[in-house]
Structure formats: structure tokens, C-alpha cells
Design a protein around this motif. Structure first.
Motif, PDB file in Angstrom:
ATOM      1  N   SER A 134     -15.077  -1.070 -30.872  1.00  0.00           N
ATOM      2  CA  SER A 134     -15.256  -2.219 -31.756  1.00  0.00           C
ATOM      3  C   SER A 134     -14.702  -3.459 -31.075  1.00  0.00           C
ATOM      4  O   SER A 134     -13.917  -3.372 -30.131  1.00  0.00           O
ATOM      5  N   LEU A 135     -15.096  -4.613 -31.578  1.00  0.00           N
ATOM      6  CA  LEU A 135     -14.658  -5.880 -30.997  1.00  0.00           C
ATOM      7  C   LEU A 135     -13.357  -6.301 -31.681  1.00  0.00           C
ATOM      8  O   LEU A 135     -13.354  -7.014 -32.680  1.00  0.00           O
ATOM      9  N   ASP A 136     -12.235  -5.835 -31.133  1.00  0.00           N
ATOM     10  CA  ASP A 136     -10.948  -6.170 -31.712  1.00  0.00           C
ATOM     11  C   ASP A 136     -10.321  -7.349 -30.969  1.00  0.00           C
ATOM     12  O   ASP A 136     -10.898  -7.902 -30.033  1.00  0.00           O
ATOM     13  N   LEU A 137      -9.133  -7.712 -31.379  1.00  0.00           N
ATOM     14  CA  LEU A 137      -8.460  -8.875 -30.804  1.00  0.00           C
ATOM     15  C   LEU A 137      -8.093  -8.661 -29.340  1.00  0.00           C
ATOM     16  O   LEU A 137      -8.176  -9.583 -28.522  1.00  0.00           O
ATOM     17  N   LEU A 138      -7.713  -7.431 -28.985  1.00  0.00           N
ATOM     18  CA  LEU A 138      -7.326  -7.142 -27.607  1.00  0.00           C
ATOM     19  C   LEU A 138      -8.492  -7.338 -26.652  1.00  0.00           C
ATOM     20  O   LEU A 138      -8.364  -8.021 -25.624  1.00  0.00           O
ATOM     21  N   HIS A 139      -9.639  -6.729 -26.970  1.00  0.00           N
ATOM     22  CA  HIS A 139     -10.787  -6.830 -26.066  1.00  0.00           C
ATOM     23  C   HIS A 139     -11.334  -8.260 -26.016  1.00  0.00           C
ATOM     24  O   HIS A 139     -11.765  -8.728 -24.957  1.00  0.00           O
ATOM     25  N   THR A 140     -11.302  -8.954 -27.149  1.00  0.00           N
ATOM     26  CA  THR A 140     -11.743 -10.352 -27.143  1.00  0.00           C
ATOM     27  C   THR A 140     -10.841 -11.199 -26.257  1.00  0.00           C
ATOM     28  O   THR A 140     -11.313 -12.036 -25.473  1.00  0.00           O
ATOM     29  N   GLY A 141      -9.530 -10.980 -26.356  1.00  0.00           N
ATOM     30  CA  GLY A 141      -8.592 -11.719 -25.525  1.00  0.00           C
ATOM     31  C   GLY A 141      -8.762 -11.431 -24.049  1.00  0.00           C
ATOM     32  O   GLY A 141      -8.659 -12.335 -23.207  1.00  0.00           O
ATOM     33  N   LEU A 142      -9.034 -10.161 -23.702  1.00  0.00           N
ATOM     34  CA  LEU A 142      -9.234  -9.810 -22.299  1.00  0.00           C
ATOM     35  C   LEU A 142     -10.499 -10.453 -21.734  1.00  0.00           C
ATOM     36  O   LEU A 142     -10.516 -10.908 -20.572  1.00  0.00           O
ATOM     37  N   MET A 143     -11.550 -10.512 -22.529  1.00  0.00           N
ATOM     38  CA  MET A 143     -12.783 -11.155 -22.076  1.00  0.00           C
ATOM     39  C   MET A 143     -12.565 -12.648 -21.867  1.00  0.00           C
ATOM     40  O   MET A 143     -13.022 -13.223 -20.861  1.00  0.00           O
ATOM     41  N   LEU A 144     -11.845 -13.272 -22.804  1.00  0.00           N
ATOM     42  CA  LEU A 144     -11.526 -14.689 -22.634  1.00  0.00           C
ATOM     43  C   LEU A 144     -10.659 -14.913 -21.406  1.00  0.00           C
ATOM     44  O   LEU A 144     -10.810 -15.914 -20.691  1.00  0.00           O
ATOM     45  N   LEU A 145      -9.744 -13.981 -21.144  1.00  0.00           N
ATOM     46  CA  LEU A 145      -8.865 -14.092 -19.982  1.00  0.00           C
ATOM     47  C   LEU A 145      -9.652 -14.034 -18.685  1.00  0.00           C
ATOM     48  O   LEU A 145      -9.376 -14.792 -17.738  1.00  0.00           O
ATOM     49  N   VAL A 146     -10.638 -13.141 -18.606  1.00  0.00           N
ATOM     50  CA  VAL A 146     -11.458 -13.030 -17.395  1.00  0.00           C
ATOM     51  C   VAL A 146     -12.200 -14.329 -17.123  1.00  0.00           C
ATOM     52  O   VAL A 146     -12.185 -14.863 -15.999  1.00  0.00           O
ATOM     53  N   VAL A 147     -12.846 -14.871 -18.167  1.00  0.00           N
ATOM     54  CA  VAL A 147     -13.620 -16.108 -17.992  1.00  0.00           C
ATOM     55  C   VAL A 147     -12.702 -17.282 -17.675  1.00  0.00           C
ATOM     56  O   VAL A 147     -12.988 -18.094 -16.780  1.00  0.00           O
ATOM     57  N   ALA A 148     -11.585 -17.373 -18.382  1.00  0.00           N
ATOM     58  CA  ALA A 148     -10.653 -18.492 -18.164  1.00  0.00           C
ATOM     59  C   ALA A 148     -10.033 -18.445 -16.775  1.00  0.00           C
ATOM     60  O   ALA A 148      -9.799 -19.488 -16.148  1.00  0.00           O
ATOM     61  N   THR A 149      -9.765 -17.242 -16.283  1.00  0.00           N
ATOM     62  CA  THR A 149      -9.188 -17.112 -14.943  1.00  0.00           C
ATOM     63  C   THR A 149     -10.136 -17.626 -13.874  1.00  0.00           C
ATOM     64  O   THR A 149      -9.729 -18.352 -12.954  1.00  0.00           O
ATOM     65  N   LEU A 150     -11.414 -17.285 -13.979  1.00  0.00           N
ATOM     66  CA  LEU A 150     -12.398 -17.787 -13.013  1.00  0.00           C
ATOM     67  C   LEU A 150     -12.607 -19.277 -13.153  1.00  0.00           C
ATOM     68  O   LEU A 150     -12.803 -19.993 -12.159  1.00  0.00           O
ATOM     69  N   TYR A 151     -12.560 -19.766 -14.393  1.00  0.00           N
ATOM     70  CA  TYR A 151     -12.723 -21.203 -14.607  1.00  0.00           C
ATOM     71  C   TYR A 151     -11.597 -21.984 -13.923  1.00  0.00           C
ATOM     72  O   TYR A 151     -11.841 -22.989 -13.252  1.00  0.00           O
ATOM     73  N   ALA A 152     -10.366 -21.510 -14.075  1.00  0.00           N
ATOM     74  CA  ALA A 152      -9.228 -22.211 -13.488  1.00  0.00           C
ATOM     75  C   ALA A 152      -9.098 -21.946 -11.996  1.00  0.00           C
ATOM     76  O   ALA A 152      -8.851 -22.871 -11.200  1.00  0.00           O
ATOM     77  N   GLY A 153      -9.266 -20.699 -11.573  1.00  0.00           N
ATOM     78  CA  GLY A 153      -9.073 -20.357 -10.169  1.00  0.00           C
ATOM     79  C   GLY A 153     -10.113 -20.943  -9.244  1.00  0.00           C
ATOM     80  O   GLY A 153      -9.840 -21.169  -8.059  1.00  0.00           O
ATOM     81  N   ASP A 154     -11.320 -21.203  -9.760  1.00  0.00           N
ATOM     82  CA  ASP A 154     -12.399 -21.756  -8.940  1.00  0.00           C
ATOM     83  C   ASP A 154     -12.675 -23.211  -9.310  1.00  0.00           C
ATOM     84  O   ASP A 154     -13.744 -23.726  -9.008  1.00  0.00           O
ATOM     85  N   HIS A 155     -11.733 -23.865  -9.945  1.00  0.00           N
ATOM     86  CA  HIS A 155     -11.962 -25.248 -10.364  1.00  0.00           C
ATOM     87  C   HIS A 155     -11.964 -26.171  -9.154  1.00  0.00           C
ATOM     88  O   HIS A 155     -11.135 -26.033  -8.249  1.00  0.00           O
ATOM     89  N   PRO A 156     -12.888 -27.137  -9.110  1.00  0.00           N
ATOM     90  CA  PRO A 156     -12.950 -28.050  -7.952  1.00  0.00           C
ATOM     91  C   PRO A 156     -11.690 -28.876  -7.745  1.00  0.00           C
ATOM     92  O   PRO A 156     -11.437 -29.342  -6.632  1.00  0.00           O
ATOM     93  N   ARG A 157     -10.905 -29.075  -8.785  1.00  0.00           N
ATOM     94  CA  ARG A 157      -9.691 -29.874  -8.647  1.00  0.00           C
ATOM     95  C   ARG A 157      -8.507 -29.072  -8.120  1.00  0.00           C
ATOM     96  O   ARG A 157      -7.433 -29.632  -7.891  1.00  0.00           O
ATOM     97  N   LEU A 158      -8.708 -27.773  -7.926  1.00  0.00           N
ATOM     98  CA  LEU A 158      -7.652 -26.932  -7.366  1.00  0.00           C
ATOM     99  C   LEU A 158      -7.751 -26.977  -5.840  1.00  0.00           C
ATOM    100  O   LEU A 158      -8.721 -26.479  -5.261  1.00  0.00           O
ATOM    101  N   TYR A 159      -6.789 -27.580  -5.174  1.00  0.00           N
ATOM    102  CA  TYR A 159      -6.788 -27.777  -3.723  1.00  0.00           C
ATOM    103  C   TYR A 159      -8.101 -28.424  -3.248  1.00  0.00           C
ATOM    104  O   TYR A 159      -8.822 -27.852  -2.413  1.00  0.00           O
ATOM    105  N   PRO A 160      -8.419 -29.598  -3.741  1.00  0.00           N
ATOM    106  CA  PRO A 160      -9.729 -30.191  -3.413  1.00  0.00           C
ATOM    107  C   PRO A 160      -9.880 -30.618  -1.962  1.00  0.00           C
ATOM    108  O   PRO A 160     -11.002 -30.739  -1.468  1.00  0.00           O
TER     109      PRO A 160
END
Length: 222
Positions: free
Chosen positions: A99-125
Motif C-alpha cells: 500500500s502507499l503509506d507514509l514511509l514509501h511516499t517519503g522514500l520516493m520523494l527522497l529519491v527525486v529530491a536527491t537527484l534534483y539537488a545533487g544534479d542542480h546546475p548551481r551546485l559547483y557551476p
């Protein structure tokens, strides 16, 4: 109903990762199809295997097999490998869940947010990485470093000599550097264009790109 919510959540997550985070930054249409296909394929297989007693072990095995096949079949950049594994992870997170519980939703958000921040153009531009072929054989690393800093218009952080050809008087080097804050943007763009051009074996064409110091025999050729 729970399974349908899981599918919808996975499609939303992979769509954000692919169309909002990845494609506007890197513009590789072929990997868009790869990320979507792998994610949905892993989701479908994981949902079927999740109902059996060997579902988790089989899912992890599927994760490894798909990764080996994909990474050995074609060379992709390190940041694209991160997106690829994230697409696999999203498919497994939703496919092996009941089922779609809070834990799995948070982990999915964490995966997307990590790529968004880690590959951001403003990081070590200002950090760059290039592989260059210099038309002079450098055996002195300090002289090579000084020449690269003049050529690239920045400070060399690390260099790795891939090969020195004393017969043809060439040096193949991979360099990581930081561009100068006052350096024009066209400098790194021109170097990128030179490095991307294919090398003509055994000959030099008249339109080969040269740097200003090519008269001394220390320019760059593709």
C-alpha cells in the motif's frame, strides 16, 4: 485500489524525475525512453513477484541484472547512471509495496529530491571536466598543468594522463578544473567543441581547430 494508487504514484514520480528534473538539464531524448521503460517494466514485474515468498529477493536480483545489462551495453555518464538507478529504485519501491503509506511516499520523494539537488546546475557551476588530445608529448606534469591552465583559462584541480605518444608527439589527458570567474563563457564552450570532434587518423585537415599557441606546436587537435 491500493495497487492502483501505487501505479499512479510511481508514474507521477518517474514523470517528475524524467521530464522536470532530467530532460530540461541534459536534453537526451533516448534516455527519456530508457528511464520510463525501465521504471514501468520493473514496476510491473515487481508487482507480480511481490505476491510470492521470493518476491523481495527476486526483485533485488532483477535490479542487479538489469543494471549490468544496461551499463555494459552502452557507456553513459555518471550522472545518468544515477538517474537510471533512481528509476529502478522507484519501480521497486512501488512494485514491492502493499500500500502507499507514509514511509514509501517519503522514500520516493527522497529519491527525486536527491537527484534534483545533487544534479542542480548551481551546485559547483564553475567545475568542469574535459578529455583533451594535445599535439605535444608532455612528460613533465608541471609543464602540462601550466599549459592546461593557460589553455582552459582556469585552475587545474586534477589531471590524469591517459597516454603519451612520443612518435606522433601527442598527449591524451583528462583534466578537472575550475573556470575563472572573469573568464568568458566562450572559452569552455570552444574547448568542449574541440574535445567532441572525432580524430582523423593519420592526417590533419586544414580546418582543424587550433589555439593561439599552435604556432609553437602546443595546440589542441580533435
Amino acid at each position: 485500489m491500493d495497487r492502483l494508487l501505487l501505479v499512479v504514484a510511481d508514474l507521477v514520480a518517474i514523470s517528475v524525475l524524467t521530464f522536470v528534473v532530467y530532460f530540461p538539464r541534459h536534453h537526451r531524448r533516448d534516455l527519456v525512453a530508457a528511464f520510463l521503460g525501465v521504471n514501468v517494466g520493473v514496476l510491473a514485474v515487481a508487482m507480480v513477484l511481490g505476491s510470492t515468498s521470493v518476491g523481495i529477493g527476486m526483485g533485488m536480483g532483477l535490479f542487479g541484472v538489469l543494471s549490468i545489462i544496461r551499463l555494459r551495453s552502452y557507456e553513459i555518464a555518471q550522472h545518468e547512471i544515477a538517474y537510471y538507478f533512481s528509476a529502478l529504485a522507484l519501480g521497486l519501491l512501488t512494485g514491492l509495496s502493499e500500500s502507499l503509506d507514509l514511509l514509501h511516499t517519503g522514500l520516493m520523494l527522497l529519491v527525486v529530491a536527491t537527484l534534483y539537488a545533487g544534479d542542480h546546475p548551481r551546485l559547483y557551476p564553475r567545475h568542469r571536466q574535459r578529455e583533451l588530445r594535445l599535439d605535444s608529448a608532455y612528460t613533465d606534469e608541471q609543464a602540462l598543468r601550466a599549459h592546461l591552465e593557460v589553455l582552459l583559462g582556469g585552475r587545474v584541480l586534477n589531471l590524469s594522463v591517459k597516454g603519451i605518444d612520443l612518435v606522433n608527439d601527442t598527449t591524451l589527458v583528462e583534466v578537472r578544473y575550475v573556470t575563472s570567474a572573469s573568464a568568458p563563457k566562450s572559452t569552455s564552450a570552444s574547448v568542449s567543441g574541440v574535445a567532441a570532434k572525432p580524430e582523423h587518423a593519420g592526417s590533419r585537415t586544414d580546418d582543424d581547430p587550433r589555439t593561439d599557441d599552435s604556432r609553437s606546436g602546443r595546440g589542441v587537435r580533435a
